[in-house]
Design a protein around this motif. Structure first.
Motif, PDB file in Angstrom:
ATOM      1  N   PRO A 143      -9.848 -58.186 -38.866  1.00 60.91           N
ATOM      2  CA  PRO A 143     -11.032 -57.905 -38.799  1.00 60.91           C
ATOM      3  C   PRO A 143     -11.124 -58.451 -36.707  1.00 60.91           C
ATOM      4  CG  PRO A 143     -12.310 -56.550 -39.751  1.00 60.91           C
ATOM      5  CD  PRO A 143     -11.155 -58.053 -40.162  1.00 60.91           C
TER       6      PRO A 143
ATOM      7  N   ASN B 274     -13.340 -59.635 -35.594  1.00 60.63           N
ATOM      8  CA  ASN B 274     -14.663 -60.602 -35.172  1.00 60.63           C
ATOM      9  C   ASN B 274     -15.746 -60.940 -36.813  1.00 60.63           C
ATOM     10  OD1 ASN B 274     -15.527 -60.244 -32.220  1.00 60.63           O
ATOM     11  ND2 ASN B 274     -15.853 -57.210 -33.407  1.00 60.63           N
ATOM     12  N   HIS B 275     -14.001 -60.599 -37.764  1.00 61.02           N
ATOM     13  CA  HIS B 275     -14.523 -61.125 -39.361  1.00 61.02           C
ATOM     14  C   HIS B 275     -14.883 -62.777 -39.119  1.00 61.02           C
ATOM     15  CE1 HIS B 275     -13.720 -62.258 -43.411  1.00 61.02           C
ATOM     16  NE2 HIS B 275     -13.848 -61.355 -43.257  1.00 61.02           N
TER      17      HIS B 275
ATOM     18  N   GLU C 232     -14.022 -59.902 -49.947  1.00 62.01           N
ATOM     19  CA  GLU C 232     -13.894 -59.059 -49.387  1.00 62.01           C
ATOM     20  C   GLU C 232     -13.421 -57.603 -50.360  1.00 62.01           C
ATOM     21  OE1 GLU C 232     -14.118 -59.380 -45.824  1.00 62.01           O
ATOM     22  OE2 GLU C 232     -14.454 -61.177 -46.185  1.00 62.01           O
TER      23      GLU C 232
ATOM     24  N   GLU D  23     -12.913 -52.543 -39.358  1.00 64.24           N
ATOM     25  CA  GLU D  23     -13.685 -53.477 -40.344  1.00 64.24           C
ATOM     26  C   GLU D  23     -14.110 -52.806 -41.627  1.00 64.24           C
ATOM     27  OE1 GLU D  23     -17.407 -55.137 -37.809  1.00 64.24           O
ATOM     28  OE2 GLU D  23     -16.545 -55.163 -36.215  1.00 64.24           O
TER      29      GLU D  23
END
Length: 292
Positions: free
Chosen positions: A168, A170-171, A187, A234
Motif C-alpha cells: 500500500p 502508506n505502508h 504481513e 491496505e
C-alpha cells in the motif's frame, strides 16, 4: 480389459464428494445407477475402491492410487477429443496459453510468419490452470510461471526475473528500493503461500504455526487485478514477478524488489506425448522472443 473412461469419471466424482447422493446429483444420474456403475467398475478392476457403511464412504488404498492416476488420464482423453474435433473441422489451429504480465505477441507473429495458413489463438491463464490448459487440450503450449507440476509435460526454461513486493502507498516500507523477505513475514499475503515458499517458511516460524494466509482460501484465488485492489485498500501485500508488477503499475501502490529470494522462472510446457513439429518449432521461437 480396456479401461472404461465413463466409469472412471463416475469414480472421480464420487471420490471428490464421498457421498453417493451428492455425486449422483453432480453427475445428473440416479443414485442406484451410480452404485451399480461403481460396483461394475470394481469388478472389472478386481479391486475394491471404496469402503462403505451407513455413515460414511472412504477410499481404499486401491481407490487412492486410482484417484492419483485418474486426472492425467482423463485430461489426456479430453485433449485427444478436442484435437480430433478441430482436425475434423479442417481448421489448422495452434493455441498458446500465457500467464498475466507475459506478452507473447512477438513469438506468435513469428509463428504466423513461418506458417502463413495457420490460425494462432492466445488464451490467458491463471495460477490454477496454467498447466491444466495443456493437459486437457485447450492449448497446445503454455507459458507458465514456476513452480508447477510437470508430470507428463515437456518443459523448456525461457528466462528468470526478479520478484517484487507490492505494498500500500502508506505502508511502512513504501518507497524502499528493496526489502528483505524477513521484513514481510508478519504481513498478510494476498495469494497462495506456495507461490512464495520463502515467505511461507519464515511466516510459519514468525507467526508460531500456520499463518492466517495459508488458511485464507479466498485470497489464494485472487486474480492479479484483485490482488492489487486489495493491496491498495491496505488488506495485505502481494509478491509478483517484475514483469507483472511493471505491466500493472499503479500510482496508489508502492513497489520494491525483494533482494534475498530467488527469481521467478518462466517456462514453456506442452504434453510430453505429442511429437508435433509445430510445437518444436514454436519452442525454438519462444527461446528467441522473450515474452515481455
Amino acid at each position: 480389459m480396456d479401461l472404461d473412461l465413463r466409469k472412471l469419471r463416475y469414480f472421480t466424482v464420487l471420490a471428490e464428494h464421498l457421498n453417493y447422493g451428492r455425486a449422483a446429483e453432480a453427475l445428473h444420474i440416479a443414485q442406484p445407477v451410480l452404485s451399480r456403475q461403481i460396483r461394475a467398475f470394481e469388478n472389472e478392476l478386481g479391486a475394491q475402491l471404496f469402503l462403505r457403511d451407513r455413515r460414511k464412504v472412504e477410499l481404499t488404498p486401491a481407490g487412492e492410487q486410482l484417484l492419483a492416476d485418474a486426472a492425467p488420464l482423463l485430461s489426456g482423453a479430453t485433449a485427444l477429443q478436442r484435437r480430433v474435433n478441430i482436425a475434423a473441422r479442417g481448421k489448422d489451429t495452434f493455441t498458446v496459453g500465457f500467464m498475466p504480465g507475459l506478452i507473447v505477441t512477438s513469438a506468435v507473429r513469428a509463428l504466423e510468419a513461418a506458417y502463413p495458413g495457420l490460425a494462432v489463438e492466445v488464451v490467458r491463464t491463471g495460477w490454477d490452470d496454467q498447466v491444466e490448459i495443456v493437459r486437457d487440450g485447450r492449448a497446445d503450449v503454455s507459458y507458465v510461471r514456476q513452480p508447477v507440476g510437470t508430470r507428463g509435460l515437456r518443459v523448456v526454461d525461457l528466462f528468470a526475473e526478479r520478484r517484487v513486493v507490492v505494498l500500500p502507498r502508506n505502508h511502512r516500507l513504501a518507497g524502499s528500493d528493496s526489502v528483505g523477505i524477513g521484513e514481510l513475514a508478519e504481513e498478510h499475503l494476498l495469494q497462495d503461500p506456495d507461490a512464495v515458499p520463502e515467505w511461507r517458511d519464515i511466516a510459519v516460524e514468525i507467526q508460531q504455526g500456520v499463518p492466517r494466509d495459508v488458511r485464507d482460501a479466498a485470497s489464494s484465488r485472487y486474480s492479479v487485478e484483485e490482488k492489487l485492489e486489495n493491496v491498495a485498500r491496505e488488506r495485505g501485500i502481494s509478491v509478483l514477478p517484475e514483469s507483472v508488477a511493471t505491466f500493472y503499475r499503479r500510482n496508489d501502490l508502492s513497489y520494491a524488489h525483494i533482494r534475498d529470494i530467488g527469481p521467478s522462472r518462466v517456462s514453456l510446457v506442452w504434453d510430453a506425448g505429442r511429437r508435433d513439429k509445430l510445437i518444436r518449432d514454436f519452442a525454438g521461437i519462444a527461446r528467441e522472443h522473450r515474452p515481455f
